[in-house]
Design an enzyme around this catalytic site. Structure first.
Site, PDB file in Angstrom:
ATOM      1  N   HIS A   1      -4.974  62.696  38.233  1.00 41.04           N
ATOM      2  CA  HIS A   1      -5.089  62.390  39.667  1.00 41.04           C
ATOM      3  C   HIS A   1      -3.793  61.826  40.223  1.00 41.04           C
ATOM      4  O   HIS A   1      -2.871  61.489  39.476  1.00 41.04           O
ATOM      5  CB  HIS A   1      -6.226  61.381  39.901  1.00 41.04           C
ATOM      6  CG  HIS A   1      -5.979  60.030  39.298  1.00 41.04           C
ATOM      7  ND1 HIS A   1      -6.116  59.777  37.953  1.00 41.04           N
ATOM      8  CD2 HIS A   1      -5.587  58.851  39.860  1.00 41.04           C
ATOM      9  CE1 HIS A   1      -5.843  58.511  37.701  1.00 41.04           C
ATOM     10  NE2 HIS A   1      -5.506  57.915  38.844  1.00 41.04           N
TER      11      HIS A   1
ATOM     12  N   ASP B   1      -2.951  58.686  42.854  1.00 44.90           N
ATOM     13  CA  ASP B   1      -3.594  57.572  43.551  1.00 44.90           C
ATOM     14  C   ASP B   1      -3.501  57.752  45.069  1.00 44.90           C
ATOM     15  O   ASP B   1      -2.450  58.112  45.596  1.00 44.90           O
ATOM     16  CB  ASP B   1      -2.892  56.242  43.211  1.00 44.90           C
ATOM     17  CG  ASP B   1      -3.009  55.885  41.733  1.00 44.90           C
ATOM     18  OD1 ASP B   1      -3.968  56.334  41.081  1.00 44.90           O
ATOM     19  OD2 ASP B   1      -2.136  55.144  41.246  1.00 44.90           O
TER      20      ASP B   1
ATOM     21  N   HIS C   1      -1.203  61.412  37.144  1.00 49.81           N
ATOM     22  CA  HIS C   1      -1.308  60.619  35.921  1.00 49.81           C
ATOM     23  C   HIS C   1      -2.753  60.589  35.437  1.00 49.81           C
ATOM     24  O   HIS C   1      -3.682  60.967  36.160  1.00 49.81           O
ATOM     25  CB  HIS C   1      -0.749  59.211  36.100  1.00 49.81           C
ATOM     26  CG  HIS C   1      -1.465  58.386  37.117  1.00 49.81           C
ATOM     27  ND1 HIS C   1      -1.230  58.513  38.469  1.00 49.81           N
ATOM     28  CD2 HIS C   1      -2.397  57.424  36.992  1.00 49.81           C
ATOM     29  CE1 HIS C   1      -1.992  57.660  39.129  1.00 49.81           C
ATOM     30  NE2 HIS C   1      -2.725  56.986  38.253  1.00 49.81           N
TER      31      HIS C   1
ATOM     32  N   ARG D   1      -2.603  46.234  38.523  1.00 52.32           N
ATOM     33  CA  ARG D   1      -1.938  47.302  39.289  1.00 52.32           C
ATOM     34  C   ARG D   1      -1.689  46.868  40.721  1.00 52.32           C
ATOM     35  O   ARG D   1      -2.590  46.366  41.397  1.00 52.32           O
ATOM     36  CB  ARG D   1      -2.796  48.568  39.285  1.00 52.32           C
ATOM     37  CG  ARG D   1      -2.015  49.785  39.739  1.00 52.32           C
ATOM     38  CD  ARG D   1      -2.864  51.034  39.744  1.00 52.32           C
ATOM     39  NE  ARG D   1      -3.433  51.258  41.066  1.00 52.32           N
ATOM     40  CZ  ARG D   1      -4.258  52.251  41.362  1.00 52.32           C
ATOM     41  NH1 ARG D   1      -4.633  53.103  40.422  1.00 52.32           N
ATOM     42  NH2 ARG D   1      -4.724  52.390  42.578  1.00 52.32           N
TER      43      ARG D   1
HETATM   44  C1  SIN Z   1      -4.657  54.397  37.002  1.00 51.14           C
HETATM   45  O1  SIN Z   1      -5.131  55.507  37.150  1.00 51.14           O
HETATM   46  O2  SIN Z   1      -4.114  53.805  37.914  1.00 51.14           O
HETATM   47  C2  SIN Z   1      -4.750  53.735  35.661  1.00 51.14           C
HETATM   48  C3  SIN Z   1      -3.810  54.316  34.670  1.00 51.14           C
HETATM   49  C4  SIN Z   1      -3.948  53.670  33.331  1.00 51.14           C
HETATM   50  O3  SIN Z   1      -4.792  52.773  33.168  1.00 51.14           O
HETATM   51  O4  SIN Z   1      -3.235  54.069  32.412  1.00 51.14           O
END
Ligand code: SIN
Length: 275
Positions: free
Chosen positions: A93, A95, A249, A264
């Site tokens: 995806h 973000d 990612h 995050r």
């Molecule tokens: C995310 O999708 O922001 C998380 C990525 C992760 O936990 O590696």
């Protein structure tokens, strides 16, 4: 600081840098524009330092769906407890692709990591676009696609592992649908890249459902080729920043029975320009 590319086309590790030092920001920014994914190894930071670094890039976006750190509501918690099965972000995806102004990037700080596993994988949308034939590129340039949060964070997902464990919430706020270019001109590098992703992109505007499904499925398969990817292996203290306009990612959920805990922060972006 030492900057070592992770692969031939995407990602870099940065050693001996201090993200708290404003004098190092220009070099870190340059590395980010060049590599799209940067991992600053061995940082020693507090939540305030994390936010101060994020604010050097732009305004901070408060995620509507993730549980926030109580002391710092701008920090989203990305957590998988040892007894949980699902992880946040397991599907490829981008973000905030469902926002009218998609986020420019996310900055993930590893607090607790499993001894092995729990990597994050990334794909380069510029490299994936470059590898298409000229005829296909010409067909995609100028198209737009719908991106939505409804089917991922909405009420229909209330049974998911992440929702059930309280790691995501606010299903009633999953009402965003945004039309974005299928091929964008990257706002920092000027490079052309694909801006569709398997989790949030639902349909290409102006095409029939079968046409749209066939093209999106073809692109999703194409983008996942290993030659467009890099993979970040984490240790506590590492900080990875990725460009949402240049990458996909995916959190690799391969550490059953172990805890993984990250913070995050997401930085606001700008309206996207079509190729
Ligand atoms: C995310 O999708 O922001 C998380 C990525 C992760 O936990 O590696």
């Amino acid at each position: 600081m030492r900057i070592l590319p992770l692969t031939g086309g995407l990602g870099a590790e940065i050693f001996e840098a201090d993200m708290k030092d404003p004098a190092q920001f220009d070099a870190i920014r340059e590395a980010f524009i060049t590599h799209s994914v940067i991992t600053l190894r061995g940082q020693s930071i507090t939540p305030d330092d994390h936010l101060a670094f994020a604010r050097r890039w732009g305004a901070v976006n408060i995620n509507r769906f993730f549980t926030a750190l109580e002391s710092h509501p701008e920090i989203a918690i990305v957590l998988k407890e040892a007894n949980q099965t699902g992880a946040i972000g397991e599907e490829w995806h981008t973000d905030h692709a469902y926002d009218q102004i998609p986020a420019m990037g996310s900055i993930l700080h590893a607090i607790e990591t499993p001894a092995t596993g729990g990597d994050t994988a990334f794909c380069s949308m510029g490299a994936a676009y470059d590898a298409l034939s000229d005829r296909f590129k010409a067909m995609l340039d100028g198209l737009q696609a719908w991106n939505s949060s409804r089917h991922v964070f909405g009420a229909s997902q209330a049974e998911s592992d992440a929702a059930a464990s309280g790691r995501i919430g606010n299903a009633a706020k999953a009402t965003q649908d945004a039309l974005h270019p299928v091929v964008l001109i990257h706002p920092l590098s000027g490079r052309k890249g694909l801006f569709v992703n398997p989790q949030f992109t639902t349909r290409i505007e102006g095409l029939s459902r079968p046409e749209s499904d066939a093209i999106l499925q073809m692109l999703f398969t194409h983008c996942q080729k290993p030659e467009f990817q890099c993979r970040v292996r984490w240790s506590p203290g590492d900080v990875t920043m990725w460009d949402n306009r240049a990458t996909w990612h995916k959190a690799i959920n391969d550490y059953p029975g172990k805890r993984r805990y990250m913070h995050r922060v997401t930085v606001e972006g700008c309206a996207l320009a079509s190729a």
